[in-house]
Design a protein around this motif. Structure first.
Motif, PDB file in Angstrom:
ATOM      1  N   UNK A 219       4.675  -1.858 -12.552  1.00 10.02           N
ATOM      2  CA  UNK A 219       4.047  -2.983 -11.839  1.00 10.02           C
ATOM      3  C   UNK A 219       3.782  -2.557 -10.391  1.00 10.02           C
ATOM      4  N   UNK A 220       2.612  -2.976  -9.887  1.00  8.63           N
ATOM      5  CA  UNK A 220       2.271  -2.541  -8.519  1.00  8.63           C
ATOM      6  C   UNK A 220       1.573  -3.677  -7.767  1.00  8.63           C
ATOM      7  N   UNK A 221       1.524  -3.456  -6.474  1.00  8.77           N
ATOM      8  CA  UNK A 221       0.787  -4.374  -5.571  1.00  8.77           C
ATOM      9  C   UNK A 221       0.004  -3.518  -4.582  1.00  8.77           C
ATOM     10  N   UNK A 222      -1.181  -3.965  -4.188  1.00 11.48           N
ATOM     11  CA  UNK A 222      -2.069  -3.201  -3.283  1.00 11.48           C
ATOM     12  C   UNK A 222      -2.524  -4.086  -2.104  1.00 11.48           C
ATOM     13  N   UNK A 223      -2.488  -3.502  -0.949  1.00  7.68           N
ATOM     14  CA  UNK A 223      -3.029  -4.146   0.254  1.00  7.68           C
ATOM     15  C   UNK A 223      -3.931  -3.153   0.986  1.00  7.68           C
TER      16      UNK A 223
END
Length: 887
Positions: A219-223
């Motif tokens: 699972x990942x998050x990007x900004x």
């Protein structure tokens, strides 16, 4: 729309439910409650958590409301929504987010329902939060926005940002950047580094990086991170204007734009310019806008004055810099060429010329060359050429400009001031226009004043060839006797001056006439004398400074009776006996008169003063220049008719010219004067010791003539010797008197009249008095002194009366003793008084003595009588019978 109940309403419902429970009337119509349900953490808003329903109401159509009264723990994470009919559902609100790791794991919700009939029910729904594997989450600013990172150009590689991210399950996270070609990197700990030294002018000014964080489960998050490269001032600006030489005409108005200087700064390639422009070289003609680089005129630019006249190029050093203190600048030299325009009219110095020309000047005579005095200061030769035109003015037909280029003024006509056709103008005012040959043909006016100088061509001419004036000989000195006049044909008339050149003098005077130099009036400077000169002839001259002419003047002197008779003697003293026969020529006395301008037969003789009872007359009284003094009537002292023993006669002699045939309108009467002093001597046969004393008052006038200087000298010397002799005899007499005089008190030893100094040296008064011891029975006032005296009516003896009045000024008295001859007639002549110097005060002596009678036979003489007799004999032997007054 949800049926929601406010918190106060909930509190009230809760109170009613509790009230119902207490009262035991709690209805039960909720279905499916109490119950327990679950929901995943971090569920989004609107997720269904649990469904329930209510039983039907006895009355159809009754609305039912359902609310969550209370949450334990307190939270607003859940809400009830109607599903339609009697069905309701509990859903998540998403606020707050149900986080398994940070929030409570279970919530007890008290659900309250109520219908419009008043039925209510309350039950509990328990909701449990279940954990799930969540995506990693960014923290800080990255959690809510795109982070912007600024990187300064020229900075070496370094850490530029720290990414903050967490995993809800506390798992290890991995960081990555996209695109991979960007010059940035990120470490395992989330630190972002720059990988190069950026150049703002060459590299991109902005980078966008995607930062991705991934947990072990994938699972990942990007900004997104934005990186801006900050430009620093590290480049010098440069000029973009290529032109270096500009040309403008002179005399441009201030504000005129000359050039628009532009420049660029590599540091500001994509942003508005912040450049500053300035002029480094010193100048007073131009200025540059520091913000825009616009070069404008600020001061007057005159190409025709130094230094621009010689060097019309103005060099400016323009500087551009990217900041007042950055130190990055560039310079460029530009040249501005000032072009000449024809903006000056030709001018002449002086602008007015004054020339003198003699009348009758020949035509063609050169007067002035105007070009020598005029110039045009325009610098360009094409603009400074001029010509002379428009010769005008009164009399301009006598002059011309030959040629017009040089402005050479010459005479073309003849001007004769004496010519009747000439209006007599002496000054001609001419105007000449000096004008540019180039457009717009500026011009100026030159004034030329030409004065026609008169030439002295003619001699003065007297109106008469000769002048004759008749003048009375008594005309006052300084009077005008006539006028001569001369004219001059020259125009304008010359100033004529008059003078006497010969013949205006006599033997005694060099000039007895004077002529006014400007008017020609002839005046006399000395008294005219017909008896000396009857006619004067002299020559006068009229001159106009260069030429002269003469005329003869004859002055006829008219005779006037202006001479006084001069008689000799003018003063005489006589003594006559009291019994002299009537008709006798007294002592043979006669006067002889002369008058230079009268006939000897024109004399008349009058006794004006002192002839009391008319005892004396002159014969003849008229018609002769010689007359004798005659006794006209006898003396009568016995009856008292005559009282005066001394007669002072003032005789007037006039020259009537009664036989003259001249015009009586100019006839004048002149008068001469003779003074006689006559002393009457009593008869010696009747003389007694009581014979009254006799006082003789003699007025003597000294007359001095500068030509007879020896007369006062001889008279003074003789008088001094005589006074010395008389003083000696007086001393002898005084000594004898003192030895024979009676004792003190019987005779007065002091004179009645004192002798003060006399202020007027020309008059002398001699008084003779005799004092007698007798009885005084009468009194009278002395006519000489004004004092009262007493006298004896029988003998005539007198003396001064004693008075309380202050003493009157006394006259000087001189004692004179005389003896009568046996014949009864004696001739005594008083000597003329000696003349003294004017500055010397005359001194008179006063003496009082007793009269001496002639001694009888056998009677001896007194010392006084002896002295008088000796003095008498000496006088007779020296002066022929004349007696001198005693001192």
């Amino acid at each position: 729309m949800k049926d929601r109940v406010t918190k106060p309403m909930k509190n009230m419902l809760l109170f009613l439910i509790m009230l119902g429970v207490v009262s035991g009337r709690r209805p039960q119509f909720l279905k499916g409650l109490p119950a327990t349900s679950t929901v995943e953490e971090n569920s989004a808003a609107g997720v269904t958590v649990y469904n329930f329903s209510v039983t039907a109401s006895p009355s159809e159509g009754v609305a039912i409301r359902s609310i969550i009264v209370k949450s334990n723990p307190l939270a607003e994470a859940f809400d009830i929504e109607p599903k339609g009919g009697l069905e309701f559902t509990v859903i998540t609100t998403g606020n707050p987010v149900l986080d398994y790791e940070t929030m409570p794991k279970s919530f007890d919700l008290q659900i309250f329902v109520e219908d419009t009939t008043g039925r209510t029910d309350l039950n509990i729904l328990t909701i449990r939060i279940t954990d799930k594997n969540e995506h990693p989450a960014f923290q800080g600013n990255m959690a809510i926005q795109t982070v912007t990172i600024y990187v300064m150009e020229r900075k070496p590689p370094e850490r530029i940002y720290q990414v903050d991210a967490v995993d809800p399950e506390n798992a290890n996270l991995k960081y990555s950047l996209l695109p991979a070609t960007a010059p940035f990197s990120i470490t395992e700990s989330g630190a972002i580094f720059s990988m190069k030294e950026f150049d703002y002018e060459k590299d991109p000014h902005c980078y966008f990086l995607n930062v991705t964080v991934t947990d072990p489960d994938g699972l990942n998050s990007t900004r997104t991170v934005k990186i801006n490269i900050i430009n620093i001032d590290d480049e010098s600006p440069y000029f973009t204007t290529k032109q270096r030489i500009y040309r403008i005409p002179e005399e441009q108005s201030p504000g005129t734009i000359v050039a628009n200087i532009t420049a660029k700064d590599p540091d500001d390639e994509d942003s508005p310019s912040r450049l500053f422009y300035s002029i480094q070289s010193s100048n007073r003609h131009f200025a540059i806008n520091p913000a825009t680089g616009v070069l404008q005129v600020t001061g007057r630019i005159d190409r025709d004055v130094l230094p621009l006249r010689l060097h019309p190029n103005i060099s400016l050093m323009v500087r551009v810099e990217d900041g007042p203190s950055s130190g990055h600048a560039s310079e460029m030299e530009i040249t501005i060429v000032i072009e000449d325009v024809n903006d000056n009219p030709p001018e002449c110095h002086p602008s007015a010329f004054r020339k003198e020309v003699n009348e009758n000047t020949t035509p063609g005579t050169f007067l002035v060359e105007l070009r020598n005095y005029c110039k045009d200061i325009d610098a360009d030769p094409s603009n400074n050429q001029f010509i002379f035109t428009g010769l005008s003015g009164f009399g301009s037909n006598n002059f011309a400009l030959k040629p017009t280029v040089s402005g050479r003024l010459v005479m073309t006509g003849i001007i004769d001031l004496e010519n009747p056709a000439n209006p007599g103008v002496q000054v001609y005012t001419l105007t000449v226009r000096v004008q540019d040959t180039a457009h717009p043909n500026y011009s100026n006016i030159i004034y030329i004043y030409i004065r026609i100088k008169p030439v002295n061509e003619f001699f003065p001419v007297f109106c008469n060839l000769s002048y004759v004036f008749s003048v009375s000989e008594i005309t006052k000195v300084g009077s005008s006797i006539g006028r001569v006049h001369a004219i001059d044909r020259d125009w304008p008339p010359n100033v004529i001056t008059y003078s006497i050149v010969s013949g205006a003098g006599t033997r005694d005077y060099t000039n007895i006439f004077w002529i006014s130099p400007t008017e020609g009036n002839v005046m006399i400077l000395a008294r005219l004398d017909y008896e000396t000169t009857q006619k004067h002839i002299f020559t006068v001259q009229a001159s106009d400074q260069e030429n002269s002419t003469t005329a003869s003047v004859t002055v006829n002197v008219l005779e006037v009776n202006d001479e006084e008779p001069v008689c000799s003697p003018s003063f005489f003293s006589l003594q006559i006996p009291v019994n002299l026969a009537v008709g006798t020529n007294i002592n043979g006395f006669r006067i002889e008169c002369q008058d230079r301008d009268s006939d000897p037969r024109s004399f008349r003789y009058f006794i004006n003063e002192g002839n009391e009872n008319n005892h004396f007359t002159f014969s003849p009284s008229a018609g002769s220049n010689i007359s004798h003094l005659i006794l006209a009537s006898r003396f009568d002292y016995e009856s008292g008719l005559d009282t005066n023993w001394i007669y002072s006669l003032r005789v007037h002699i006039t020259d009537d010219n009664l036989i003259s045939a001249r015009d009586k309108t100019t006839h004048l009467i002149k008068t001469g004067t003779v003074t006689l002093s006559i002393r009457v001597i009593p008869n010696p046969t009747t003389a007694t010791t009581t014979t009254p004393g006799i006082t003789v008052v003699t007025r003597r006038e000294n007359r001095y003539s500068p030509s007879a200087w020896y007369v006062p000298f001889i008279v003074t010397l003789g008088g001094a010797l005589l006074l010395g002799l008389l003083a000696y005899l007086g001393l002898l007499l005084l000594a004898r008197l003192r030895s024979h005089c009676p004792p003190a008190g019987t005779a007065r030893s002091t004179p009645l009249i004192n002798a003060p100094e006399k202020k007027k040296p020309k008059k002398e008064v001699v008084v003779t008095m005799t004092k007698l011891n007798t009885v005084f029975d009468g009194e009278a006032r002395d006519p000489v002194t004004g004092r009262m005296y007493e006298f004896n009516t029988r003998s005539g003896a007198r003396r001064w009366k004693k008075s309380t009045e202050p003493p009157q000024p006394t006259l000087a008295m001189q004692v004179m003793s005389s003896a009568t001859e046996s014949s009864g007639q004696g001739v005594d002549r008083a000597e003329a008084p000696s003349k003294k110097e004017p500055s010397e005060k005359r001194k008179e002596l006063t003496a009082v003595t007793k009269p001496a009678a002639k001694p009888s036979a056998g009677q001896s003489e007194t010392p006084g009588q002896v002295g008088l007799r000796l003095q008498k004999k000496k006088e007779e032997s020296e002066g022929g019978g004349l007696s001198s007054p005693a001192p």
